[in-house]
Design an enzyme around this catalytic site. Structure first.
Site, PDB file in Angstrom:
ATOM      1  N   LYS A   1       4.329   9.366   8.221  1.00  0.00           N
ATOM      2  CA  LYS A   1       4.025   9.815   9.658  1.00  0.00           C
ATOM      3  C   LYS A   1       5.279   9.895  10.501  1.00  0.00           C
ATOM      4  O   LYS A   1       5.151  10.745  11.363  1.00  0.00           O
ATOM      5  CB  LYS A   1       2.971   8.891   9.937  1.00  0.00           C
ATOM      6  CG  LYS A   1       3.091   7.470   9.657  1.00  0.00           C
ATOM      7  CD  LYS A   1       1.746   6.959   9.387  1.00  0.00           C
ATOM      8  CE  LYS A   1       1.628   5.769   8.482  1.00  0.00           C
ATOM      9  NZ  LYS A   1       0.403   5.443   7.808  1.00  0.00           N
TER      10      LYS A   1
ATOM     11  N   ASP B   1       9.307   2.604  -0.408  1.00  0.00           N
ATOM     12  CA  ASP B   1       8.308   3.213   0.406  1.00  0.00           C
ATOM     13  C   ASP B   1       8.704   2.965   1.645  1.00  0.00           C
ATOM     14  O   ASP B   1       8.521   1.916   2.228  1.00  0.00           O
ATOM     15  CB  ASP B   1       6.951   2.653   0.005  1.00  0.00           C
ATOM     16  CG  ASP B   1       5.834   3.409   0.841  1.00  0.00           C
ATOM     17  OD1 ASP B   1       6.292   3.715   2.106  1.00  0.00           O
ATOM     18  OD2 ASP B   1       4.564   3.143   0.449  1.00  0.00           O
TER      19      ASP B   1
ATOM     20  N   TYR C   1       0.939  -1.066  -0.056  1.00  0.00           N
ATOM     21  CA  TYR C   1       0.026   0.024  -0.055  1.00  0.00           C
ATOM     22  C   TYR C   1       0.989   1.173  -0.047  1.00  0.00           C
ATOM     23  O   TYR C   1       1.985   1.451   0.827  1.00  0.00           O
ATOM     24  CB  TYR C   1      -0.882   0.081   1.172  1.00  0.00           C
ATOM     25  CG  TYR C   1      -1.805   1.029   1.390  1.00  0.00           C
ATOM     26  CD1 TYR C   1      -2.815   1.284   0.709  1.00  0.00           C
ATOM     27  CD2 TYR C   1      -1.476   2.144   2.221  1.00  0.00           C
ATOM     28  CE1 TYR C   1      -3.771   2.285   0.782  1.00  0.00           C
ATOM     29  CE2 TYR C   1      -2.260   3.289   2.507  1.00  0.00           C
ATOM     30  CZ  TYR C   1      -3.668   3.477   1.647  1.00  0.00           C
ATOM     31  OH  TYR C   1      -4.452   4.577   1.550  1.00  0.00           O
TER      32      TYR C   1
HETATM   33  N1  HOZ Z   1      -3.736   2.869   6.040  1.00  0.00           N
HETATM   34  C1  HOZ Z   1      -3.173   2.992   7.417  1.00  0.00           C
HETATM   35  C2  HOZ Z   1      -2.557   1.805   7.787  1.00  0.00           C
HETATM   36  N2  HOZ Z   1      -1.645   1.097   7.020  1.00  0.00           N
HETATM   37  C3  HOZ Z   1      -4.286   3.194   8.426  1.00  0.00           C
HETATM   38  C4  HOZ Z   1      -4.328   4.553   8.634  1.00  0.00           C
HETATM   39  C5  HOZ Z   1      -5.476   4.812   9.810  1.00  0.00           C
HETATM   40  O1  HOZ Z   1      -6.581   4.433   9.838  1.00  0.00           O
HETATM   41  O2  HOZ Z   1      -5.473   5.820  10.480  1.00  0.00           O
END
Ligand code: HOZ
Length: 429
Positions: A267, A239, A144
């Site tokens: 993040k 990534d 992802y």
């Molecule tokens: N896509 C995020 C985990 N791989 C989740 C982000 C969220 O829900 O804060």
């Protein structure tokens, strides 16, 4: 455990927010039940709106490496915020941030700050396309890279959790340029490269995948990809939204000993604030506007509050390399304990771990790619999730997510987690 307030908040949220949440996985839709609404967090603990506390294994999906509300980060934000929250103009702090990232990450000649991992990956692909004058790129099934159109093909995380095969709204001519291969399958990559000779701009990969649970790259996999990229003039993009500044000061590049051409961050480099970045070799990065014509911009890019939070976290990690050993050791303790607990049962399980990323799949076979992750008993994972949650252990609400360990966890917290897993095993016999 009483969840009355969370239940009420979820009902209220659904009237104004699609699905009641601002990011799909947190809705608990696949594990069932009602999401827990969080009031605050400190160290290794989350506190919900009903006064319950949980040991946190999500850690805001990675960035809370030192635990929540790490005091130096909080203090730095408080001081900085007095000088306004945004300028849309350059600051010295942005240079310090870029210099700090360069001093920690390999192959980082230049870095551009953005506001999320999605933005970072989207911009890195645009840049690779601009650099190579090619359109296609390869991504791996179950990886992802954020929610930009071109990445939503066989994607992991929420797309996998909700089994979304095709995302309405993504034009076919956009996803046509996204080629996919199974993770750890170098022959599939070679085949795509032959079939699309001189058409592939980039290969983008999570060097340790965390969006289909934790999936470990097999020996030589990244090295083989690196060789293909060298030979074919393809840009290799790591990534490192999850792995950066977590697996080592220099992220997965350093830990796995593989050089990327471009790296994306998310993040973690904001210490939990909305930040991302992409960077790498000067030869490529100098094509970014205003040096070159590959356009990329953002008013909140390099935002002072986000920068000071990220800078403070990264500087702490750089100055205290023993933190990496410490979080690895804690994750190993958890691994050993969970292994022991589940070995005493007939439940088939696989625990994948690298550094401070770990996850469990209820599978008889090794879990090495998306197909093997999806074939696991994810209904059992959902039961496990709720059993742990009821015992005050907050795991990702999906088998298609890795767990992140923070240095705020104590041996006692880990033992409590293992004991609860033992109780789960007993409940299944
Ligand atoms: N896509 C995020 C985990 N791989 C989740 C982000 C969220 O829900 O804060």
């Amino acid at each position: 455990m009483n969840h009355n307030n969370s239940n009420q908040l979820f009902s209220r949220a659904q009237a104004s927010i699609p699905g009641g949440v601002n990011s799909p996985v947190r809705a608990f839709k696949s594990v069932g039940g009602t999401p827990i609404f969080i009031k605050k967090a400190k160290g290794a603990y989350l506190y919900d709106e009903d006064g319950n506390s949980y040991i946190d294994y999500i850690n805001s999906w990675g960035p809370m490496i030192l635990g929540h509300a790490y005091q130096p980060v909080i203090d730095a934000i408080k001081e900085k915020v007095e000088g306004s929250t945004s300028f849309g103009a350059p600051t010295e702090l942005e240079i310090e941030m870029a210099e700090l990232i360069k001093s920690m990450a390999p192959n980082m000649d230049m870095v551009r700050m953005v506001s999320s991992g999605t933005e970072a990956c989207m911009s890195a692909i645009r840049l690779a396309r601009g650099y190579t004058s090619r359109n296609k790129f390869i991504k791996f099934e179950g990886c992802y890279h954020g929610h930009a159109d071109a990445f939503l093909v066989k994607a992991g995380s929420g797309v996998a959790t909700f089994n979304i095969q095709t995302v309405p709204g993504v034009p076919a001519n956009v996803s046509d340029d996204t080629l996919t291969a199974p993770y750890n399958d170098i022959e599939a990559v070679k085949k795509l490269v032959v079939e699309h000779k001189d058409e592939i701009a980039a290969i983008i990969i999570e060097p340790v995948a965390g969006n289909m649970g934790c999936i470990i790259p097999q020996e030589g996999f990244h090295q083989a990809i690196r060789q293909i990229c060298n030979k074919e003039g393809i840009v290799l993009i790591f990534d490192e939204v999850m792995t950066g500044f977590r697996l080592a000061a220099g992220g997965a590049q350093q830990r796995l000993g593989v050089d990327a051409d471009l790296v994306t961050y998310g993040k973690v480099i904001g210490g939990g604030m909305p930040v991302g970045a992409f960077g790498g070799k000067k030869e490529i990065m100098q094509l970014i506007a205003p040096l070159g014509n590959v356009y990329q911009a953002g008013t909140l890019s390099g935002n002072p509050i986000a920068m000071i939070a990220g800078y403070t976290l990264l500087k702490t990690l750089k100055d205290n390399p023993s933190i990496f050993e410490s979080i690895d050791k804690k994750t190993e303790l958890l691994h050993i304990g969970l292994e022991e607990a589940f070995s005493k049962s007939k439940i088939p399980f696989v625990i994948n771990r690298l550094g401070s990323m770990i996850s469990i799949h209820f599978s008889e076979k090794p879990v090495v790619d998306f197909a093997s992750a999806a074939a696991a008993n994810n209904a059992l994972f959902n039961k496990f999730f709720h059993f742990m949650l009821d015992g005050g252990i907050y795991l990702p609400p999906s088998a298609f997510e890795t767990w992140f360990i923070s240095d705020a966890l104590t041996d006692e917290d880990i033992q409590k987690t293992i004991n609860r897993a033992r109780e789960f095993v007993m409940s299944q016999q």
